[in-house]
Design a protein around this motif. Structure first.
Motif, PDB file in Angstrom:
ATOM      1  N   GLU A   1      66.375  31.064-131.250  1.00  0.00           N
ATOM      2  CA  GLU A   1      65.114  31.535-130.671  1.00  0.00           C
ATOM      3  C   GLU A   1      65.119  31.427-129.153  1.00  0.00           C
ATOM      4  OE1 GLU A   1      62.054  32.830-131.851  1.00  0.00           O
ATOM      5  OE2 GLU A   1      63.323  33.263-133.580  1.00  0.00           O
ATOM      6  N   VAL A   2      65.643  30.337-128.639  1.00  0.00           N
ATOM      7  CA  VAL A   2      65.647  30.120-127.185  1.00  0.00           C
ATOM      8  C   VAL A   2      66.676  31.021-126.505  1.00  0.00           C
ATOM      9  CG1 VAL A   2      65.958  28.411-125.349  1.00  0.00           C
ATOM     10  CG2 VAL A   2      64.851  27.750-127.478  1.00  0.00           C
ATOM     11  N   GLY A   3      67.749  31.352-127.209  1.00  0.00           N
ATOM     12  CA  GLY A   3      68.807  32.157-126.600  1.00  0.00           C
ATOM     13  C   GLY A   3      68.629  33.654-126.733  1.00  0.00           C
ATOM     14  N   ILE A   4      67.721  34.108-127.612  1.00  0.00           N
ATOM     15  CA  ILE A   4      67.487  35.536-127.819  1.00  0.00           C
ATOM     16  C   ILE A   4      66.138  35.912-127.214  1.00  0.00           C
ATOM     17  CG2 ILE A   4      67.250  37.374-129.521  1.00  0.00           C
ATOM     18  CD1 ILE A   4      70.056  36.159-129.377  1.00  0.00           C
ATOM     19  N   HIS A   5      66.142  36.828-126.241  1.00  0.00           N
ATOM     20  CA  HIS A   5      64.910  37.204-125.556  1.00  0.00           C
ATOM     21  C   HIS A   5      64.574  38.677-125.796  1.00  0.00           C
ATOM     22  CE1 HIS A   5      64.197  33.605-122.887  1.00  0.00           C
ATOM     23  NE2 HIS A   5      65.392  33.350-123.410  1.00  0.00           N
ATOM     24  N   ASN A   6      63.304  38.976-125.700  1.00  0.00           N
ATOM     25  CA  ASN A   6      62.824  40.340-125.935  1.00  0.00           C
ATOM     26  C   ASN A   6      63.102  41.190-124.695  1.00  0.00           C
ATOM     27  OD1 ASN A   6      61.442  42.695-126.608  1.00  0.00           O
ATOM     28  ND2 ASN A   6      59.739  41.597-127.549  1.00  0.00           N
ATOM     29  N   SER A   7      64.335  41.655-124.585  1.00  0.00           N
ATOM     30  CA  SER A   7      64.702  42.463-123.423  1.00  0.00           C
ATOM     31  C   SER A   7      63.992  43.814-123.432  1.00  0.00           C
ATOM     32  CB  SER A   7      66.223  42.674-123.388  1.00  0.00           C
ATOM     33  OG  SER A   7      66.695  43.242-124.600  1.00  0.00           O
ATOM     34  N   GLY A   8      63.568  44.269-124.616  1.00  0.00           N
ATOM     35  CA  GLY A   8      62.784  45.503-124.680  1.00  0.00           C
ATOM     36  C   GLY A   8      61.470  45.364-123.929  1.00  0.00           C
ATOM     37  N   LEU A   9      60.819  44.206-124.076  1.00  0.00           N
ATOM     38  CA  LEU A   9      59.597  43.944-123.318  1.00  0.00           C
ATOM     39  C   LEU A   9      59.901  43.907-121.829  1.00  0.00           C
ATOM     40  CD1 LEU A   9      56.606  43.118-123.089  1.00  0.00           C
ATOM     41  CD2 LEU A   9      57.348  40.738-123.415  1.00  0.00           C
ATOM     42  N   GLY A  10      61.026  43.307-121.469  1.00  0.00           N
ATOM     43  CA  GLY A  10      61.405  43.253-120.062  1.00  0.00           C
ATOM     44  C   GLY A  10      61.592  44.641-119.474  1.00  0.00           C
ATOM     45  N   LEU A  11      62.243  45.529-120.219  1.00  0.00           N
ATOM     46  CA  LEU A  11      62.427  46.900-119.739  1.00  0.00           C
ATOM     47  C   LEU A  11      61.090  47.627-119.642  1.00  0.00           C
ATOM     48  CD1 LEU A  11      65.643  47.960-121.683  1.00  0.00           C
ATOM     49  CD2 LEU A  11      65.414  47.651-119.217  1.00  0.00           C
ATOM     50  N   ALA A  12      60.202  47.386-120.593  1.00  0.00           N
ATOM     51  CA  ALA A  12      58.888  48.021-120.542  1.00  0.00           C
ATOM     52  C   ALA A  12      58.122  47.598-119.293  1.00  0.00           C
ATOM     53  CB  ALA A  12      58.085  47.675-121.797  1.00  0.00           C
ATOM     54  N   ILE A  13      58.223  46.323-118.946  1.00  0.00           N
ATOM     55  CA  ILE A  13      57.576  45.820-117.735  1.00  0.00           C
ATOM     56  C   ILE A  13      58.175  46.482-116.495  1.00  0.00           C
ATOM     57  CG2 ILE A  13      57.251  43.790-116.272  1.00  0.00           C
ATOM     58  CD1 ILE A  13      57.127  42.126-118.841  1.00  0.00           C
ATOM     59  N   LEU A  14      59.489  46.600-116.479  1.00  0.00           N
ATOM     60  CA  LEU A  14      60.160  47.183-115.319  1.00  0.00           C
ATOM     61  C   LEU A  14      59.786  48.648-115.131  1.00  0.00           C
ATOM     62  CD1 LEU A  14      63.718  45.581-115.594  1.00  0.00           C
ATOM     63  CD2 LEU A  14      61.960  45.106-113.885  1.00  0.00           C
ATOM     64  N   PHE A  15      59.811  49.420-116.201  1.00  0.00           N
ATOM     65  CA  PHE A  15      59.487  50.836-116.079  1.00  0.00           C
ATOM     66  C   PHE A  15      58.018  51.053-115.710  1.00  0.00           C
ATOM     67  CE2 PHE A  15      63.402  51.565-118.596  1.00  0.00           C
ATOM     68  CZ  PHE A  15      63.991  52.484-117.758  1.00  0.00           C
ATOM     69  N   THR A  16      57.175  50.078-116.064  1.00  0.00           N
ATOM     70  CA  THR A  16      55.746  50.199-115.756  1.00  0.00           C
ATOM     71  C   THR A  16      55.427  49.729-114.342  1.00  0.00           C
ATOM     72  OG1 THR A  16      55.187  49.857-118.089  1.00  0.00           O
ATOM     73  CG2 THR A  16      53.421  49.543-116.478  1.00  0.00           C
ATOM     74  N   PHE A  17      55.998  48.579-113.954  1.00  0.00           N
ATOM     75  CA  PHE A  17      55.600  47.951-112.689  1.00  0.00           C
ATOM     76  C   PHE A  17      56.666  48.012-111.598  1.00  0.00           C
ATOM     77  CE2 PHE A  17      53.261  45.763-116.079  1.00  0.00           C
ATOM     78  CZ  PHE A  17      51.963  45.987-115.662  1.00  0.00           C
ATOM     79  N   PHE A  18      57.936  48.138-111.965  1.00  0.00           N
ATOM     80  CA  PHE A  18      59.027  48.146-110.993  1.00  0.00           C
ATOM     81  C   PHE A  18      59.978  49.306-111.272  1.00  0.00           C
ATOM     82  CE2 PHE A  18      57.639  43.762-111.463  1.00  0.00           C
ATOM     83  CZ  PHE A  18      57.504  43.332-110.153  1.00  0.00           C
ATOM     84  N   PRO A  19      59.516  50.526-111.235  1.00  0.00           N
ATOM     85  CA  PRO A  19      60.370  51.669-111.602  1.00  0.00           C
ATOM     86  C   PRO A  19      61.581  51.865-110.687  1.00  0.00           C
ATOM     87  CG  PRO A  19      58.338  52.420-110.562  1.00  0.00           C
ATOM     88  CD  PRO A  19      58.167  50.954-110.812  1.00  0.00           C
ATOM     89  N   ALA A  20      61.561  51.269-109.500  1.00  0.00           N
ATOM     90  CA  ALA A  20      62.682  51.424-108.571  1.00  0.00           C
ATOM     91  C   ALA A  20      63.576  50.192-108.522  1.00  0.00           C
ATOM     92  CB  ALA A  20      62.170  51.740-107.162  1.00  0.00           C
ATOM     93  N   ALA A  21      63.342  49.228-109.422  1.00  0.00           N
ATOM     94  CA  ALA A  21      64.105  47.970-109.398  1.00  0.00           C
ATOM     95  C   ALA A  21      65.374  48.112-110.223  1.00  0.00           C
ATOM     96  CB  ALA A  21      63.242  46.826-109.920  1.00  0.00           C
ATOM     97  N   GLY A  22      66.361  48.808-109.674  1.00  0.00           N
ATOM     98  CA  GLY A  22      67.582  49.095-110.412  1.00  0.00           C
ATOM     99  C   GLY A  22      68.371  47.861-110.796  1.00  0.00           C
ATOM    100  N   SER A  23      68.503  46.891-109.900  1.00  0.00           N
ATOM    101  CA  SER A  23      69.277  45.686-110.201  1.00  0.00           C
ATOM    102  C   SER A  23      68.622  44.864-111.306  1.00  0.00           C
ATOM    103  CB  SER A  23      69.429  44.826-108.941  1.00  0.00           C
ATOM    104  OG  SER A  23      70.222  45.485-107.969  1.00  0.00           O
ATOM    105  N   MET A  24      67.300  44.790-111.290  1.00  0.00           N
ATOM    106  CA  MET A  24      66.595  44.080-112.347  1.00  0.00           C
ATOM    107  C   MET A  24      66.809  44.771-113.691  1.00  0.00           C
ATOM    108  SD  MET A  24      62.984  43.131-110.446  1.00  0.00           S
ATOM    109  CE  MET A  24      62.333  42.296-111.893  1.00  0.00           C
ATOM    110  N   MET A  25      66.850  46.100-113.670  1.00  0.00           N
ATOM    111  CA  MET A  25      67.064  46.845-114.913  1.00  0.00           C
ATOM    112  C   MET A  25      68.464  46.611-115.454  1.00  0.00           C
ATOM    113  SD  MET A  25      65.148  50.473-114.171  1.00  0.00           S
ATOM    114  CE  MET A  25      63.392  50.522-113.769  1.00  0.00           C
ATOM    115  N   LEU A  26      69.460  46.499-114.565  1.00  0.00           N
ATOM    116  CA  LEU A  26      70.816  46.225-115.013  1.00  0.00           C
ATOM    117  C   LEU A  26      70.891  44.883-115.739  1.00  0.00           C
ATOM    118  CD1 LEU A  26      73.063  47.357-112.016  1.00  0.00           C
ATOM    119  CD2 LEU A  26      72.871  48.444-114.251  1.00  0.00           C
TER     120      LEU A  26
END
Length: 303
Positions: A246-271
């Motif tokens: 549980e601690v080692g597996i994170h919801n990266s889908g949620l992370g991408l959703a946040i990035l596309f919504t709030f940081f659409p130009a944050a390429g390094s964060m998306m990588l």
């Protein structure tokens, strides 16, 4: 933040990803009963240990790691965002493959996902501000509570309830569906991730040396935190496996959703976030394969 990179990822693909994850959770819940969840609630040590390791220690130590290693600020924020995300539903399937406590795993995923409406923006903003190298890049992140709750209900809560109901009322059908459904959904998920990686293969290869070791190091650290905290809490072996994953597996889908919504130009964060979706599947499958071949012991032996 303007760190635009030609990352080819369609945000609408998250709907497909959510559907795949929901199918995986449904399959993992077919042999789960309400009594299992009641036993988890009656012994909250596993929940407390898991949430402490995931929502407190992992974000804090990730911030310290980026600070000490003087990681590029944009990549650092990507690591902090992933650390601030709750556990992913994939952890339930990996816990099952590890012969861990699936009821505890699902309970942790459910609670951490609900708590994410507050903890994800708070941890991301707090640790992004705490590190002086990322402070200037930090922008305010606001997550819509209704949207997060809807995602949890559709992707996690509803499949869990349906799985328990089907398993309880039609056990023969559940037994026939359980193994092929889990295997099929996992294969589909792997195909989805492989497709996303292939679409961005040139970019990933060009920047590979910049983010690969950071993701691997952070994921290893998160898994280590989960294992250490579980052992310190004197959890039995099945619970330790659940908490570690549980601690080692994170919801990266949620992370991408946040990035596309709030940081659409944050390429390094998306990588960073996108590669997490690849790497934690690799590390999770490796650990679950290792543990899956070894029945859990009744109690954890102190090191």
């Amino acid at each position: 933040m303007n760190d635009a990179l030609p990352l080819n990822f369609d945000p609408s693909g998250l709907a497909v990803l959510n559907a795949i994850v929901a199918l995986m959770v449904f399959g993992a819940s077919l042999d789960l009963r309400w009594a299992d969840l009641q036993r988890v609630a009656a012994k909250p040590a596993g929940i407390i240990a898991g949430l402490s390791a995931q929502a407190v220690l992992t974000p804090a130590l990730t911030c310290l790691l980026t600070w000490v290693l003087r990681v590029d600020p944009a990549l650092s924020l990507g690591m902090m965002l992933v650390a601030a995300c709750p556990s992913g539903a994939l952890s339930n399937v990996l816990t099952w493959r590890s012969r861990g406590n699936v009821a505890l795993s699902i309970g942790l995923t459910t609670i951490s996902s609900l708590a994410a409406t507050v903890l994800t923006p708070f941890n991301f903003a707090f640790y992004g501000w705490l590190n002086p190298r990322t402070r200037e890049l930090l922008q305010e992140v606001t997550l819509p509570m209704g949207g997060i709750l809807a995602q949890v209900a559709v992707v996690l809560a509803l499949p869990v309830v349906l799985g328990i109901v089907v398993g309880s009322t039609a056990p023969r059908i559940a037994r026939r569906l359980e193994r092929p459904l889990r295997s099929l959904s996992l294969l589909v998920l792997m195909a989805f991730i492989a497709g996303a990686f292939w679409e961005n293969r040139t970019l990933f290869v060009d920047r590979f040396s910049e983010f690969f070791w950071l993701v691997v190091l952070q994921n290893a650290m998160a898994l280590g935190i989960g294992l250490l905290v579980a052992r310190m809490a004197r959890l039995d072996d099945a619970d330790t496996r659940a908490v570690t994953i549980e601690v080692g597996i994170h919801n990266s889908g949620l992370g991408l959703a946040i990035l596309f919504t709030f940081f659409p130009a944050a390429g390094s964060m998306m990588l960073i976030t996108a590669f997490w979706g690849v790497w934690h599947l690799v590390s999770g499958l490796a650990i679950s394969t290792y543990w899956g071949r070894r029945p859990p012991t009744a109690a954890v032996v102190a090191a």
